[in-house]
Design an enzyme around this catalytic site. Structure first.
Site, PDB file in Angstrom:
ATOM      1  N   LYS A  52     -11.551 -34.581   9.070  1.00 30.61           N
ATOM      2  CA  LYS A  52     -10.300 -34.668   8.302  1.00 30.61           C
ATOM      3  C   LYS A  52     -10.306 -35.936   7.445  1.00 30.61           C
ATOM      4  O   LYS A  52      -9.920 -35.911   6.269  1.00 30.61           O
ATOM      5  CB  LYS A  52      -9.097 -34.654   9.249  1.00 30.61           C
ATOM      6  CG  LYS A  52      -8.888 -33.286   9.924  1.00 30.61           C
ATOM      7  CD  LYS A  52      -7.845 -33.291  11.039  1.00 30.61           C
ATOM      8  CE  LYS A  52      -7.796 -31.914  11.714  1.00 30.61           C
ATOM      9  NZ  LYS A  52      -6.847 -31.824  12.845  1.00 30.61           N
ATOM     10  N   GLN A  96      -3.590 -35.601  16.888  1.00 24.14           N
ATOM     11  CA  GLN A  96      -4.611 -34.621  17.278  1.00 24.14           C
ATOM     12  C   GLN A  96      -4.364 -34.157  18.714  1.00 24.14           C
ATOM     13  O   GLN A  96      -4.146 -34.975  19.611  1.00 24.14           O
ATOM     14  CB  GLN A  96      -6.017 -35.243  17.121  1.00 24.14           C
ATOM     15  CG  GLN A  96      -7.149 -34.273  17.352  1.00 24.14           C
ATOM     16  CD  GLN A  96      -7.245 -33.153  16.299  1.00 24.14           C
ATOM     17  OE1 GLN A  96      -6.805 -33.327  15.160  1.00 24.14           O
ATOM     18  NE2 GLN A  96      -7.791 -32.016  16.675  1.00 24.14           N
ATOM     19  N   ASP A 119       1.206 -31.084  10.040  1.00 24.29           N
ATOM     20  CA  ASP A 119       0.672 -30.034  10.923  1.00 24.29           C
ATOM     21  C   ASP A 119       1.674 -28.885  11.079  1.00 24.29           C
ATOM     22  O   ASP A 119       1.317 -27.812  11.573  1.00 24.29           O
ATOM     23  CB  ASP A 119       0.400 -30.608  12.325  1.00 24.29           C
ATOM     24  CG  ASP A 119      -1.083 -30.832  12.593  1.00 24.29           C
ATOM     25  OD1 ASP A 119      -1.909 -30.155  11.964  1.00 24.29           O
ATOM     26  OD2 ASP A 119      -1.395 -31.684  13.446  1.00 24.29           O
TER      27      ASP A 119
HETATM   28  N1  GUN Z   1      -6.172 -29.470  17.854  1.00 25.42           N
HETATM   29  C1  GUN Z   1      -6.744 -28.291  17.535  1.00 25.42           C
HETATM   30  N2  GUN Z   1      -6.308 -27.868  16.328  1.00 25.42           N
HETATM   31  C2  GUN Z   1      -5.452 -28.809  15.887  1.00 25.42           C
HETATM   32  C3  GUN Z   1      -4.670 -28.935  14.698  1.00 25.42           C
HETATM   33  O1  GUN Z   1      -4.672 -28.095  13.798  1.00 25.42           O
HETATM   34  N3  GUN Z   1      -3.904 -30.061  14.610  1.00 25.42           N
HETATM   35  C4  GUN Z   1      -3.879 -30.988  15.587  1.00 25.42           C
HETATM   36  N4  GUN Z   1      -3.103 -32.054  15.415  1.00 25.42           N
HETATM   37  N5  GUN Z   1      -4.575 -30.896  16.696  1.00 25.42           N
HETATM   38  C5  GUN Z   1      -5.359 -29.815  16.842  1.00 25.42           C
END
Ligand code: GUN
Length: 291
Positions: A52, A96, A119
């Protein structure tokens, strides 16, 4: 059979975002700034957050990675979230997941300012999504919609079967595919661990979106001809021949299911890269809304 090439489409989207950022820079405007908080040392989570951050660099965003130890308390994380909520320089941020067991995930997600919740996990944003209001759509479901859209895959009146009801993928996907509009207007069946006779349900599906996390779960005999397959699975399966010691494996037996499918996403290179591109898109949206 057409491969839904998430790698290519995500690169197209990143190029489009970069063009927008270049315009912002030319006008001396602030560029979008994404922060990602990671608690602990989970290998997969570190890989995702690293991707990311690299994607931010590629499109010209600013980014901040906040690393916190595995023993971080809930209060310490809530304090960090408040700091990010108040920081005018940060346009959007993500926590995350998964979080260590001493931390209540729901409490944490509810502490994020909904206007910075790129998110789309805050109940306010999730509720807006379910009510067809404009909001941040969670990145993975948003990426799947974008793939279906860009390849012109018909969803209206189709029977879409979603496998898995996670808050991040299955549940929002089941809502989005049934919404008015395109992609949407599907008749949706949401299946999960208590679903009986899942083979009967999947074999009636026009579109299958599998977010289960069980490698090679979906077999050719479970689907009908010309089915559209979206594979969200990304399980690390130990493999001695790979330099990393594992290979990323999807939920779908690609070799055999692809012979019956009209469209199918590969793993890797399908949904995964789309998730990152859509997180960038949400962050751009967050910046634009703060202007
Ligand atoms: N863990 C697995 N997929 C995601 C996501 O799309 N966002 C976040 N913050 N954590 C994750």
């Amino acid at each position: 059979m057409t491969i839904l090439d998430g790698k290519k489409v995500s690169n197209d989207i990143k190029d489009e975002i970069k063009q927008q950022v270049d315009k912002m820079k030319a006008k001396n405007e602030k560029v979008p700034h994404l922060a990602a908080v990671i608690v602990g040392n989970d290998g997969a989570s570190l890989t995702y957050v690293g991707s990311k951050v690299r994607a931010c660099e590629r499109v010209g965003f600013e980014s901040t990675m906040v690393r916190m130890s595995n023993t971080t308390s809930e209060i310490e994380l809530l304090d960090k979230i408040e700091e990010l909520n108040q920081d005018d320089n940060i346009d959007g941020f993500i926590i995350q997941l998964p979080l260590p067991p001493q931390i209540n995930t729901q409490k944490v997600l509810m502490a994020v300012d909904p206007s910075k919740d790129v998110d789309g996990f805050h109940p306010e944003n999730f509720g807006k999504m379910a009510l067809d209001m404009s909001t941040f759509i969670p990145a993975t479901p948003f990426g799947i919609l974008e793939l279906l859209d860009r390849y012109g895959v018909e969803t209206k009146g189709k029977h879409t079967v979603v496998i898995g009801r996670s808050h991040i993928v299955g549940r929002p996907m089941s809502i989005l595919m049934g919404r008015k509009g395109f992609p949407g207007n599907s008749t949706v069946t949401l299946t999960h661990s208590h679903t009986k006779n899942i083979n009967q349900i999947t074999s009636q599906a026009d579109i299958i979106i599998s977010a289960l996390g069980v490698p090679n779960f979906l077999k050719a005999e479970m689907v009908k001809d010309d089915v559209v397959i979206i594979d969200v699975g990304i399980t690390r399966v130990p493999d001695e021949n790979s330099t990393k010691g594992y290979i990323i494996t999807g939920d779908v037996d690609f070799e055999n299911v692809s012979k019956k499918a009209s469209y199918i996403t590969p793993v890797p290179g399908g949904v995964g890269p789309m998730t990152i591109a859509m997180l960038l898109k949400n962050t751009l949206l967050a910046r634009e809304q703060r202007m």
